[in-house]
Structures are given as structure tokens and as C-alpha cells.
Write a protein that holds these residues in place. Structure first.
Motif, PDB file in Angstrom:
ATOM      1  N   VAL A   7       0.842  -1.195   0.000  1.00  0.00           N
ATOM      2  CA  VAL A   7       0.000   0.000   0.000  1.00  0.00           C
ATOM      3  C   VAL A   7       0.879   1.247   0.000  1.00  0.00           C
ATOM      4  CG1 VAL A   7      -1.829   1.222   1.223  1.00  0.00           C
ATOM      5  CG2 VAL A   7      -1.732  -1.273   1.323  1.00  0.00           C
ATOM      6  N   GLU A   8       0.778   2.017  -1.064  1.00  0.00           N
ATOM      7  CA  GLU A   8       1.514   3.274  -1.153  1.00  0.00           C
ATOM      8  C   GLU A   8       0.575   4.403  -0.745  1.00  0.00           C
ATOM      9  OE1 GLU A   8       4.190   5.647  -4.429  1.00  0.00           O
ATOM     10  OE2 GLU A   8       3.717   3.533  -4.740  1.00  0.00           O
ATOM     11  N   CYS A   9       1.057   5.291   0.127  1.00  0.00           N
ATOM     12  CA  CYS A   9       0.213   6.342   0.673  1.00  0.00           C
ATOM     13  C   CYS A   9       0.914   7.692   0.643  1.00  0.00           C
ATOM     14  CB  CYS A   9      -0.154   6.038   2.125  1.00  0.00           C
ATOM     15  SG  CYS A   9      -1.092   4.524   2.364  1.00  0.00           S
ATOM     16  N   ILE A  10       0.084   8.731   0.690  1.00  0.00           N
ATOM     17  CA  ILE A  10       0.567  10.107   0.800  1.00  0.00           C
ATOM     18  C   ILE A  10       0.108  10.633   2.161  1.00  0.00           C
ATOM     19  CG2 ILE A  10       0.432  12.427  -0.162  1.00  0.00           C
ATOM     20  CD1 ILE A  10      -0.304  11.015  -2.853  1.00  0.00           C
ATOM     21  N   VAL A  11       1.046  11.222   2.900  1.00  0.00           N
ATOM     22  CA  VAL A  11       0.759  11.805   4.210  1.00  0.00           C
ATOM     23  C   VAL A  11       0.773  13.320   4.021  1.00  0.00           C
ATOM     24  CG1 VAL A  11       1.378  11.864   6.648  1.00  0.00           C
ATOM     25  CG2 VAL A  11       1.976   9.866   5.263  1.00  0.00           C
ATOM     26  N   TYR A  12      -0.403  13.897   3.845  1.00  0.00           N
ATOM     27  CA  TYR A  12      -0.505  15.300   3.445  1.00  0.00           C
ATOM     28  C   TYR A  12      -0.007  16.286   4.489  1.00  0.00           C
ATOM     29  CZ  TYR A  12      -3.137  13.998  -0.664  1.00  0.00           C
ATOM     30  OH  TYR A  12      -3.515  13.459  -1.860  1.00  0.00           O
ATOM     31  N   GLU A  13      -0.351  16.094   5.736  1.00  0.00           N
ATOM     32  CA  GLU A  13      -0.100  17.109   6.750  1.00  0.00           C
ATOM     33  C   GLU A  13       1.263  17.002   7.418  1.00  0.00           C
ATOM     34  OE1 GLU A  13      -3.391  17.444   9.408  1.00  0.00           O
ATOM     35  OE2 GLU A  13      -4.840  17.358   7.777  1.00  0.00           O
ATOM     36  N   ALA A  14       2.061  16.047   7.045  1.00  0.00           N
ATOM     37  CA  ALA A  14       3.370  15.877   7.680  1.00  0.00           C
ATOM     38  C   ALA A  14       4.335  16.960   7.203  1.00  0.00           C
ATOM     39  CB  ALA A  14       3.933  14.494   7.387  1.00  0.00           C
ATOM     40  N   GLN A  15       4.907  17.681   8.143  1.00  0.00           N
ATOM     41  CA  GLN A  15       5.900  18.700   7.836  1.00  0.00           C
ATOM     42  C   GLN A  15       7.291  18.280   8.309  1.00  0.00           C
ATOM     43  OE1 GLN A  15       5.114  21.356   5.944  1.00  0.00           O
ATOM     44  NE2 GLN A  15       3.107  20.378   5.818  1.00  0.00           N
ATOM     45  N   ASP A  77      -8.027   4.085   5.189  1.00  0.00           N
ATOM     46  CA  ASP A  77      -8.797   5.113   4.486  1.00  0.00           C
ATOM     47  C   ASP A  77      -9.547   6.041   5.443  1.00  0.00           C
ATOM     48  OD1 ASP A  77      -7.942   4.097   2.060  1.00  0.00           O
ATOM     49  OD2 ASP A  77      -9.756   2.911   1.741  1.00  0.00           O
ATOM     50  N   SER A  78      -9.826   5.575   6.650  1.00  0.00           N
ATOM     51  CA  SER A  78     -10.594   6.379   7.605  1.00  0.00           C
ATOM     52  C   SER A  78      -9.767   7.493   8.248  1.00  0.00           C
ATOM     53  CB  SER A  78     -11.191   5.483   8.691  1.00  0.00           C
ATOM     54  OG  SER A  78     -10.194   5.059   9.606  1.00  0.00           O
ATOM     55  N   PHE A  79      -8.457   7.438   8.129  1.00  0.00           N
ATOM     56  CA  PHE A  79      -7.602   8.476   8.696  1.00  0.00           C
ATOM     57  C   PHE A  79      -7.520   9.657   7.724  1.00  0.00           C
ATOM     58  CE2 PHE A  79      -6.308   4.934  11.255  1.00  0.00           C
ATOM     59  CZ  PHE A  79      -5.975   5.498  12.483  1.00  0.00           C
ATOM     60  N   PRO A  80      -7.931  10.855   8.148  1.00  0.00           N
ATOM     61  CA  PRO A  80      -7.921  11.997   7.226  1.00  0.00           C
ATOM     62  C   PRO A  80      -6.518  12.488   6.871  1.00  0.00           C
ATOM     63  CG  PRO A  80      -8.571  12.701   9.423  1.00  0.00           C
ATOM     64  CD  PRO A  80      -8.470  11.200   9.457  1.00  0.00           C
ATOM     65  N   GLU A  81      -5.521  12.142   7.670  1.00  0.00           N
ATOM     66  CA  GLU A  81      -4.157  12.628   7.428  1.00  0.00           C
ATOM     67  C   GLU A  81      -3.452  11.895   6.294  1.00  0.00           C
ATOM     68  OE1 GLU A  81      -4.945  12.424  11.920  1.00  0.00           O
ATOM     69  OE2 GLU A  81      -4.972  10.992  10.280  1.00  0.00           O
ATOM     70  N   ILE A  82      -4.011  10.787   5.853  1.00  0.00           N
ATOM     71  CA  ILE A  82      -3.310   9.929   4.901  1.00  0.00           C
ATOM     72  C   ILE A  82      -4.258   9.521   3.770  1.00  0.00           C
ATOM     73  CG2 ILE A  82      -3.806   7.759   6.095  1.00  0.00           C
ATOM     74  CD1 ILE A  82      -0.849   6.999   5.579  1.00  0.00           C
ATOM     75  N   GLU A  83      -3.707   9.388   2.572  1.00  0.00           N
ATOM     76  CA  GLU A  83      -4.498   8.937   1.427  1.00  0.00           C
ATOM     77  C   GLU A  83      -3.810   7.748   0.777  1.00  0.00           C
ATOM     78  OE1 GLU A  83      -5.886  10.332  -3.024  1.00  0.00           O
ATOM     79  OE2 GLU A  83      -5.281  11.851  -1.584  1.00  0.00           O
ATOM     80  N   ARG A  84      -4.583   6.706   0.549  1.00  0.00           N
ATOM     81  CA  ARG A  84      -4.054   5.516  -0.119  1.00  0.00           C
ATOM     82  C   ARG A  84      -3.992   5.791  -1.611  1.00  0.00           C
ATOM     83  NH1 ARG A  84      -6.804   0.228  -0.864  1.00  0.00           N
ATOM     84  NH2 ARG A  84      -8.621   1.271  -0.002  1.00  0.00           N
ATOM     85  N   ALA A  85      -2.795   5.753  -2.176  1.00  0.00           N
ATOM     86  CA  ALA A  85      -2.617   6.105  -3.590  1.00  0.00           C
ATOM     87  C   ALA A  85      -2.609   4.872  -4.493  1.00  0.00           C
ATOM     88  CB  ALA A  85      -1.324   6.895  -3.762  1.00  0.00           C
ATOM     89  N   ASN A  86      -1.969   3.811  -4.056  1.00  0.00           N
ATOM     90  CA  ASN A  86      -1.824   2.627  -4.902  1.00  0.00           C
ATOM     91  C   ASN A  86      -1.776   1.391  -4.009  1.00  0.00           C
ATOM     92  OD1 ASN A  86      -1.387   1.023  -7.118  1.00  0.00           O
ATOM     93  ND2 ASN A  86       0.789   1.478  -7.269  1.00  0.00           N
ATOM     94  N   THR A  87      -2.542   0.375  -4.366  1.00  0.00           N
ATOM     95  CA  THR A  87      -2.571  -0.863  -3.587  1.00  0.00           C
ATOM     96  C   THR A  87      -2.465  -2.050  -4.525  1.00  0.00           C
ATOM     97  OG1 THR A  87      -4.012   0.178  -1.955  1.00  0.00           O
ATOM     98  CG2 THR A  87      -3.875  -2.210  -1.907  1.00  0.00           C
TER      99      THR A  87
END
Length: 92
Positions: A7-15, A77-87
Motif C-alpha cells: 500500500v503506497e500512501c501520501i501523508v498530506y499534513e506531515a511537515q 482510508d478512515s484516517f484523514p491525514e493519509i491517502e491511499r494512492a496505490n494498492t
């Protein structure tokens, strides 16, 4: 039956890597406790906003493995901080 999901994901809010690890730790702990699935960060450990998980479940039949894996993916998928991009899935 052994089912592996990558599972490849994007963590949008991580600084920072610290913020990224905080988000990932919540997800990993929750999946391990709720679903008893083996999960680990597999790649992109040095990037702030990207990650790849490896998840593995073992069951006596395909239906149980797929159901459990889909529940774990729904949790991610339920975590708003992360988006599943590719599985991708693989039966072993």
C-alpha cells in the motif's frame, strides 16, 4: 492462504519525519491490535509525505483473508491525514 498487500500512501499534513512517524504509528498500532495483521513501513522512510506499507494476513481460506485485509484497508482510508494512492495484492 497468505495474502500480501503493498500500500503506497501520501501523508498530506506531515511537515517533518517526526509528524509522519506519529501518523504511521497510530495506523500501525490500530491495525495490529484490531485485526491482528502484520504491517510494516516498507519504503520511503526518509520522505516526509510518502510511505509504503506491507500488510500480511494468514487464514484458512481466501474469503477470510480478503475480508480481513479489506477491513484493514478501510481503516487506513478512515484516517484523514493519509491517502491511499496505490494498492497491490499478491497471494503467496
Amino acid at each position: 492462504m497468505i495474502l500480501y498487500a503493498q500500500v503506497e500512501c501520501i501523508v498530506y499534513e506531515a511537515q517533518s519525519l517526526k509528524q509522519k512517524r506519529s501518523v504511521l504509528k497510530k495506523i500501525i498500532t490500530r491495525i495490529q491490535n484490531d485485526y491482528n495483521i502484520a504491517i510494516s513501513e516498507m519504503d520511503y522512510q526518509d520522505l516526509w509525505q510518502r510511505t509504503m506499507f506491507g500488510l500480511v494476513t494468514i487464514s484458512s481460506n481466501k474469503v477470510s483473508s480478503e475480508r480481513l485485509m479489506n477491513q484493514a484497508l478501510a481503516l487506513i482510508d478512515s484516517f484523514p491525514e493519509i491517502e491511499r494512492a496505490n494498492t497491490t495484492f499478491e497471494w503467496l
